[in-house]
Design an enzyme around this catalytic site. Structure first.
Site, PDB file in Angstrom:
ATOM      1  N   ARG A   1     -48.457  39.127-168.780  1.00  0.00           N
ATOM      2  CA  ARG A   1     -48.519  37.679-168.514  1.00  0.00           C
ATOM      3  C   ARG A   1     -49.877  37.089-168.889  1.00  0.00           C
ATOM      4  O   ARG A   1     -50.428  36.245-168.183  1.00  0.00           O
ATOM      5  CB  ARG A   1     -48.208  37.367-167.048  1.00  0.00           C
ATOM      6  CG  ARG A   1     -46.864  37.828-166.578  1.00  0.00           C
ATOM      7  CD  ARG A   1     -45.692  37.223-167.339  1.00  0.00           C
ATOM      8  NE  ARG A   1     -44.528  38.043-167.111  1.00  0.00           N
ATOM      9  CZ  ARG A   1     -44.141  39.013-167.951  1.00  0.00           C
ATOM     10  NH1 ARG A   1     -44.767  39.223-169.100  1.00  0.00           N
ATOM     11  NH2 ARG A   1     -43.095  39.745-167.669  1.00  0.00           N
TER      12      ARG A   1
ATOM     13  N   SER B   1     -42.278  32.662-160.925  1.00  0.00           N
ATOM     14  CA  SER B   1     -43.079  33.457-159.986  1.00  0.00           C
ATOM     15  C   SER B   1     -44.425  32.779-159.816  1.00  0.00           C
ATOM     16  O   SER B   1     -45.132  32.575-160.797  1.00  0.00           O
ATOM     17  CB  SER B   1     -43.307  34.861-160.539  1.00  0.00           C
ATOM     18  OG  SER B   1     -42.074  35.483-160.758  1.00  0.00           O
TER      19      SER B   1
ATOM     20  N   GLU C   1     -49.791  33.026-161.196  1.00  0.00           N
ATOM     21  CA  GLU C   1     -49.334  33.194-162.590  1.00  0.00           C
ATOM     22  C   GLU C   1     -49.443  31.899-163.402  1.00  0.00           C
ATOM     23  O   GLU C   1     -49.842  31.924-164.564  1.00  0.00           O
ATOM     24  CB  GLU C   1     -47.899  33.724-162.608  1.00  0.00           C
ATOM     25  CG  GLU C   1     -47.413  33.998-164.011  1.00  0.00           C
ATOM     26  CD  GLU C   1     -46.119  34.776-164.054  1.00  0.00           C
ATOM     27  OE1 GLU C   1     -46.070  35.878-163.482  1.00  0.00           O
ATOM     28  OE2 GLU C   1     -45.162  34.283-164.654  1.00  0.00           O
TER      29      GLU C   1
HETATM   30  C1  FAD Z   1     -37.523  28.684-162.883  1.00  0.00           C
HETATM   31  C2  FAD Z   1     -38.569  29.361-163.718  1.00  0.00           C
HETATM   32  C3  FAD Z   1     -38.401  30.659-164.123  1.00  0.00           C
HETATM   33  C4  FAD Z   1     -39.364  31.306-164.920  1.00  0.00           C
HETATM   34  N1  FAD Z   1     -39.172  32.603-165.311  1.00  0.00           N
HETATM   35  C5  FAD Z   1     -40.083  33.230-166.086  1.00  0.00           C
HETATM   36  C6  FAD Z   1     -39.871  34.575-166.502  1.00  0.00           C
HETATM   37  O1  FAD Z   1     -38.864  35.195-166.199  1.00  0.00           O
HETATM   38  N2  FAD Z   1     -40.818  35.145-167.265  1.00  0.00           N
HETATM   39  C7  FAD Z   1     -41.952  34.488-167.653  1.00  0.00           C
HETATM   40  O2  FAD Z   1     -42.781  35.076-168.362  1.00  0.00           O
HETATM   41  N3  FAD Z   1     -42.175  33.208-167.277  1.00  0.00           N
HETATM   42  C8  FAD Z   1     -41.276  32.564-166.509  1.00  0.00           C
HETATM   43  N4  FAD Z   1     -41.491  31.275-166.105  1.00  0.00           N
HETATM   44  C9  FAD Z   1     -42.725  30.593-166.494  1.00  0.00           C
HETATM   45  C10 FAD Z   1     -42.565  29.687-167.751  1.00  0.00           C
HETATM   46  O3  FAD Z   1     -41.236  29.345-167.961  1.00  0.00           O
HETATM   47  C11 FAD Z   1     -43.116  30.341-169.033  1.00  0.00           C
HETATM   48  O4  FAD Z   1     -44.465  30.700-168.862  1.00  0.00           O
HETATM   49  C12 FAD Z   1     -42.993  29.415-170.254  1.00  0.00           C
HETATM   50  O5  FAD Z   1     -43.363  30.123-171.403  1.00  0.00           O
HETATM   51  C13 FAD Z   1     -43.844  28.162-170.132  1.00  0.00           C
HETATM   52  O6  FAD Z   1     -43.486  27.297-171.219  1.00  0.00           O
HETATM   53  P1  FAD Z   1     -43.770  25.762-171.156  1.00  0.00           P
HETATM   54  O7  FAD Z   1     -43.439  25.198-172.488  1.00  0.00           O
HETATM   55  O8  FAD Z   1     -43.077  25.154-169.998  1.00  0.00           O
HETATM   56  O9  FAD Z   1     -45.359  25.760-170.945  1.00  0.00           O
HETATM   57  P2  FAD Z   1     -46.228  24.674-170.161  1.00  0.00           P
HETATM   58  O10 FAD Z   1     -46.034  24.841-168.703  1.00  0.00           O
HETATM   59  O11 FAD Z   1     -46.036  23.328-170.744  1.00  0.00           O
HETATM   60  O12 FAD Z   1     -47.700  25.208-170.528  1.00  0.00           O
HETATM   61  C14 FAD Z   1     -48.182  26.428-170.009  1.00  0.00           C
HETATM   62  C15 FAD Z   1     -49.560  26.692-170.620  1.00  0.00           C
HETATM   63  O13 FAD Z   1     -49.428  26.920-172.021  1.00  0.00           O
HETATM   64  C16 FAD Z   1     -50.160  25.934-172.746  1.00  0.00           C
HETATM   65  N5  FAD Z   1     -49.379  25.595-173.927  1.00  0.00           N
HETATM   66  C17 FAD Z   1     -48.161  25.002-173.969  1.00  0.00           C
HETATM   67  N6  FAD Z   1     -47.754  24.886-175.241  1.00  0.00           N
HETATM   68  C18 FAD Z   1     -48.719  25.421-176.011  1.00  0.00           C
HETATM   69  C19 FAD Z   1     -48.887  25.589-177.423  1.00  0.00           C
HETATM   70  N7  FAD Z   1     -47.971  25.186-178.306  1.00  0.00           N
HETATM   71  N8  FAD Z   1     -50.037  26.187-177.876  1.00  0.00           N
HETATM   72  C20 FAD Z   1     -51.001  26.594-177.002  1.00  0.00           C
HETATM   73  N9  FAD Z   1     -50.890  26.446-175.665  1.00  0.00           N
HETATM   74  C21 FAD Z   1     -49.764  25.881-175.183  1.00  0.00           C
HETATM   75  C22 FAD Z   1     -50.353  24.781-171.783  1.00  0.00           C
HETATM   76  O14 FAD Z   1     -51.494  23.994-172.101  1.00  0.00           O
HETATM   77  C23 FAD Z   1     -50.504  25.506-170.474  1.00  0.00           C
HETATM   78  O15 FAD Z   1     -51.819  25.988-170.348  1.00  0.00           O
HETATM   79  C24 FAD Z   1     -40.539  30.612-165.297  1.00  0.00           C
HETATM   80  C25 FAD Z   1     -40.709  29.264-164.886  1.00  0.00           C
HETATM   81  C26 FAD Z   1     -39.733  28.654-164.097  1.00  0.00           C
HETATM   82  C27 FAD Z   1     -39.929  27.237-163.668  1.00  0.00           C
END
Ligand code: FAD
Length: 378
Positions: free
Chosen positions: A166, A250, A370
């Site tokens: 992670r 998480s 996380e």
């Molecule tokens: C219900 C639920 C279940 C989940 N299950 C999992 C799981 O099973 N496994 C897991 O690993 N994660 C899980 N997550 C966490 C999350 O979904 C992941 O980390 C996902 O990859 C985040 O994507 P996002 O586009 O929403 O990122 P955001 O929340 O928009 O951004 C997260 C971070 O990444 C940065 N960022 C976003 N886009 C970019 C880009 N293009 N370039 C550089 N930086 C960037 C942002 O600035 C921020 O710092 C879960 C979340 C939820 C709500």
């Protein structure tokens, strides 16, 4: 630049917190995203790139800087250098689960176990997303990255992204900034083409989660369906009607501890070996080799332990809430802090601190958050 009226971050993050930022830009194309980043970096020291907002915990005060929303889309299918493999180059704003659905439809394996993870493809390498034994590091070839320092776009191989549990060099952890500051523009994966036929499932953790025997054959579509069912039962698939999904997944990471520390925890605490790095190789220059080969050093292995178990054993049942708080543990999963409706970041942080403190005094271990924290302290 496509500047838009700023939308409150509480409407754009899955934990549903955060005020209205000073400025917001919507980047719908690759070129708009490149131009937006160059312009923002020239003008504004405070910026946030936003995907699906599913891994962010944002404080209540309005963000003073510019939020750039990554809304690019598109999958390009390309040949791979290895026979039997296909490359997919995917724009950063593409929905991760749509990509998984596409791969499964095309008979491409390697990411089906990560069905249902919310968010965008561009954010997936930032924390090396993973579930049920699959992680993006296993299939990621490279990303296109625009670097904040130079404003230049380059292709960065996966090996240079520091992908770990992670984490990556691009992730800002609580209490520290990212080692490398930039924005992912596209992501290239290489996936084996296995087709629509049923076949035994690779990966012991995935098989165990699916309750399959090693020789039991199933299709990629079956795995995806089953994973989505399992995740939904834990509130881990976004659902506007289910407050258990108003979370960042998480909230605390499963803890990585030394084997020695793990032995101090109760034997019932679930634990998994962390794939060890290769033992270091000792190189003795030929001119200094006198025939003596020193014994190999014992390498202490790390162990991953279940933070959900530690939380429950510290006295928190699922659904736990502090008095008068609108933040609570998910009623389905002890590791997910949820917004039960209108909770402020302050209420969520208070709950997180309370849980972390109790786990620390019970087991001597400090849980690490996380999600990426912005304008909020734990
Ligand atoms: C219900 C639920 C279940 C989940 N299950 C999992 C799981 O099973 N496994 C897991 O690993 N994660 C899980 N997550 C966490 C999350 O979904 C992941 O980390 C996902 O990859 C985040 O994507 P996002 O586009 O929403 O990122 P955001 O929340 O928009 O951004 C997260 C971070 O990444 C940065 N960022 C976003 N886009 C970019 C880009 N293009 N370039 C550089 N930086 C960037 C942002 O600035 C921020 O710092 C879960 C979340 C939820 C709500």
């Amino acid at each position: 630049m496509p500047e838009v009226d700023p939308i409150p971050l509480s409407q754009l993050t899955t934990l549903r917190t955060g005020g209205t930022p000073a400025r917001m830009i919507d980047a719908h194309t690759y070129d708009e995203l490149v131009d937006a980043m160059r312009e923002v970096w020239a003008e504004d020291p405070d910026w946030l790139v936003l995907g699906g907002g599913s891994n962010l915990f944002v404080g209540d005060d309005a963000f003073e800087g510019t939020v750039v929303r990554v809304l690019t889309e598109g999958i390009e299918r390309m040949p791979a250098s290895r026979p039997g493999f296909v490359r997919l180059k995917v724009q950063a704003g593409h929905d991760w689960d749509h990509l998984v659905a596409y791969a499964v439809e095309q008979g491409l394996a390697g990411i089906e176990g990560m069905s249902g993870i919310p968010g965008t493809v561009g954010a997936a390498p930032v924390q090396n997303i993973g579930a049920y034994g699959q992680e993006i590091v296993q299939t990621l070839v490279e990303v296109e990255l625009i670097d904040e320092r130079t404003g230049e776009v380059s292709v960065v191989p996966a090996a240079q992204l520091g992908l770990g549990f992670r984490t990556s060099v691009l992730k800002a952890h609580y209490g520290s900034v990212a080692q490398r500051s930039g924005v992912i523009l596209s992501v290239t994966l290489e996936l084996p083409e296995v087709g629509p036929m049923a076949r035994p499932v690779a990966g012991a953790q995935l098989r165990t989660s699916l309750r399959l025997q090693p020789d039991e054959a199933v299709t990629l579509a079956w795995i995806r369906r089953r994973i989505l069912e399992i995740r939904a039962s834990k509130g881990m698939v976004l659902d506007a009607d289910d407050p258990d999904t108003y979370s960042a997944g998480s909230f605390f990471q499963n803890a990585i501890v030394s084997e020695e520390f793990a032995r101090t925890l109760p034997p019932e605490c679930p634990r998994w070996p962390v794939t060890p790095d290769l033992d270091p190789v000792l190189v003795i220059p030929l001119e200094r080799f006198d025939g003596y080969v020193p014994p190999t050093a014992t390498v202490e292995r790390d162990v991953k332990v279940s933070s959900a178990w530690l939380i429950e054993q510290s006295g928190f049942r699922k659904g736990f809430k502090l008095p008068r708080s609108r933040a609570g543990l998910s009623t389905k999963h002890a590791l997910a802090l949820t917004n039960r409706g209108g909770a402020t970041a302050r209420e969520l942080a208070e709950l997180a601190r309370y849980i972390r403190g109790r786990v620390q005094s019970e087991f001597g271990l400090v849980l690490q958050p996380e999600p990426v924290l912005l304008g909020v302290e734990l």
